[in-house]
Design a protein around this motif. Sequence first.
Motif, short mmCIF file in Angstrom:
data_model
loop_
_atom_site.label_atom_id
_atom_site.label_comp_id
_atom_site.label_asym_id
_atom_site.label_seq_id
_atom_site.Cartn_x
_atom_site.Cartn_y
_atom_site.Cartn_z
N SER A 85 1.09 -1.26 -0.02
CA SER A 85 -0.04 0.01 -0.03
C SER A 85 0.87 1.33 0.05
N ALA A 86 1.87 1.37 1.04
CA ALA A 86 2.73 2.54 1.09
C ALA A 86 3.53 2.64 -0.45
N LYS A 87 3.98 1.49 -1.11
CA LYS A 87 4.60 1.60 -2.27
C LYS A 87 3.71 2.30 -3.35
N LEU A 88 2.41 1.80 -3.45
CA LEU A 88 1.52 2.11 -4.40
C LEU A 88 1.30 3.72 -4.10
N ALA A 89 1.25 4.13 -2.90
CA ALA A 89 1.04 5.47 -2.39
C ALA A 89 1.93 6.42 -3.14
N ILE A 90 3.35 5.85 -2.74
CA ILE A 90 4.51 6.86 -3.10
C ILE A 90 4.53 7.05 -4.53
N CYS A 91 4.34 5.79 -5.21
CA CYS A 91 4.47 5.78 -6.81
C CYS A 91 3.49 6.81 -7.26
N ALA A 92 2.26 6.27 -6.95
CA ALA A 92 1.09 7.40 -7.24
C ALA A 92 1.36 8.76 -7.01
N TRP A 93 1.85 8.83 -5.64
CA TRP A 93 1.82 10.26 -5.31
C TRP A 93 2.68 11.36 -6.35
N LEU A 94 3.99 10.60 -6.64
CA LEU A 94 4.81 11.37 -7.54
C LEU A 94 4.41 11.38 -8.97
N VAL A 95 3.67 10.18 -9.43
CA VAL A 95 3.07 10.68 -10.65
C VAL A 95 2.25 11.79 -10.82
N ALA A 96 1.28 11.64 -9.65
CA ALA A 96 0.05 12.54 -9.59
C ALA A 96 0.49 13.94 -9.54
N ILE A 97 1.78 14.42 -8.52
CA ILE A 97 2.09 15.90 -8.63
C ILE A 97 2.68 16.16 -10.02
N ALA A 98 3.47 15.41 -10.76
CA ALA A 98 4.11 15.59 -11.94
C ALA A 98 2.99 15.92 -12.77
N LEU A 99 1.90 15.09 -13.03
CA LEU A 99 0.77 15.33 -13.90
C LEU A 99 0.02 16.55 -13.63
N ALA A 100 0.09 16.76 -12.28
CA ALA A 100 -0.81 17.90 -11.99
C ALA A 100 -0.21 19.12 -12.13
N LEU A 101 1.16 19.42 -12.24
CA LEU A 101 1.93 20.50 -12.74
C LEU A 101 1.68 20.63 -14.05
N VAL A 102 1.64 19.55 -14.98
CA VAL A 102 1.41 19.65 -16.26
C VAL A 102 0.28 20.36 -16.37
N LEU A 103 -1.01 19.49 -15.87
CA LEU A 103 -2.36 20.00 -16.08
C LEU A 103 -2.36 21.60 -15.72
N VAL A 104 -1.78 22.08 -14.42
CA VAL A 104 -1.83 23.29 -14.22
C VAL A 104 -1.43 24.36 -15.37
N SER A 105 -0.16 23.88 -15.93
CA SER A 105 0.30 24.56 -16.78
C SER A 105 -0.52 24.95 -17.86
N PHE A 106 -1.09 23.63 -18.35
CA PHE A 106 -2.08 23.90 -19.47
C PHE A 106 -3.26 24.74 -18.99
N ARG A 107 -3.85 24.50 -17.69
CA ARG A 107 -5.11 25.02 -17.34
C ARG A 107 -4.87 26.65 -17.31
#
Lengths: 227, 215
Positions: B20-42
Amino acid sequence: MTMFDLGWLFHPAILLFLAKGLGNSILLAVICALISLPCGALLASARMSSWALVRYPTIAYIEVIRSLPQMLIIFTVYFASSSAVGINFNPFTAAIIALSAFASAVMAEILRAGLLSVEKQVLEAAESQALSKWQIFTMIQLPLAWRRMTPSLISQFVALVKATALTVVIGVPEFLDRAMIVTSSPPYRAIPVYLLIGVVYFCVNFSLSLLGRRFENAETGGMRHAV
Amino acid sequence: MSFNAVFENIDMFVAGAFMSAKLAICAWLVAIALALVLVSFRIAPQAPLRILGTSVIEFLRNVPPIVIVFFVYFGLPQTGIAMSGFASVVLGVALYSSALMAETIRSGVFSVQRGQYETAIATGMSYVQAMRYVVLPQALRIVVPPLGTDTINLVKNTSLGAAVSVGEIVGVANLVGSRTFAYAAVFTAAGVVYMCLTWPIAAVVNAIEAGLSRK
């Protein structure tokens, strides 16, 4: 059959089958919303009780249940109920209990935040006009809080609609469950089915969100008028 | 309630908690990176990019995350992109969370009034200095608490792994429960694991918040 031939998916029988699933999802969300409103109000009043013996267990319930994944709550209600309380719930009942237990805790916090958002000066002004405590609550605090809470209540309902999809894991015949049945029959194509239900979920939830935003704008607009 | 079923299978529970912790850490890193891309588009000045960013964000946050995970897990392999259960949960949960985080970050940066930036520029600061010393510290103070909430929701969403048999804590609890019928005990143990996973996040958020408001 080419990749873009979607006649099998847009067949009336399939669409009707999926629509019934969507109906169950929305029914489940509405039932849980109707249960969580009074239960949330009860929890909120217990949470604000001056009696510590009532307040602390309520705080514990609200904080613990909100920190758990709804998936876990669904499994617990469905599987652990027979060993813990000796009742076997059918999937739909278990889903109602699990989602309502979570939604009530969230609702309690929304109601509490809404009631506490009413400025002290407003309540004191009401008190100075010799209104009774009950009058102040029903005529001043609750209507003001209700208007401010409306956007949160709508986004909570959206969260509830999304959460109904989790009940697929205990076999509730809701939208996602029906979609999985469609994907497991010929021509076994998952992408168009999941895209279709994704778009439908989006349409339902986004229109609700837009409604919430209208209330939000109306509220801030009203505030600007007052000032 | 007896916790024998948990203690006898403690190795499985520990492995599940780590998964669970491994899933969370990996997903968090991907989510933050994607979020920054989405914000810059937004917030892009070009309308087509802005509309694209807004549409993707609104779509992802209004769809149940389990549908996104199923789309990735059952759908993508049919196009020839093989997805393991682990990768599906990471990608699915990250896609959903990135939309929430993008909105959190955007509203935080926008809540700093334009006058703050303009005043900083007027006093002779460069763009980088204005951002570094004036805008971002204020934005961070606003963004950190809701970003913490988004992160806690992301951790809870890793429980979707139970639906695609990844072997995370809810899946492990379910498996042990089906063998021992000690469902109440195993699910309580899983609940404790989630509290142990989310409590440090809340503590870190509080610490950052305290540190930022001291400045």
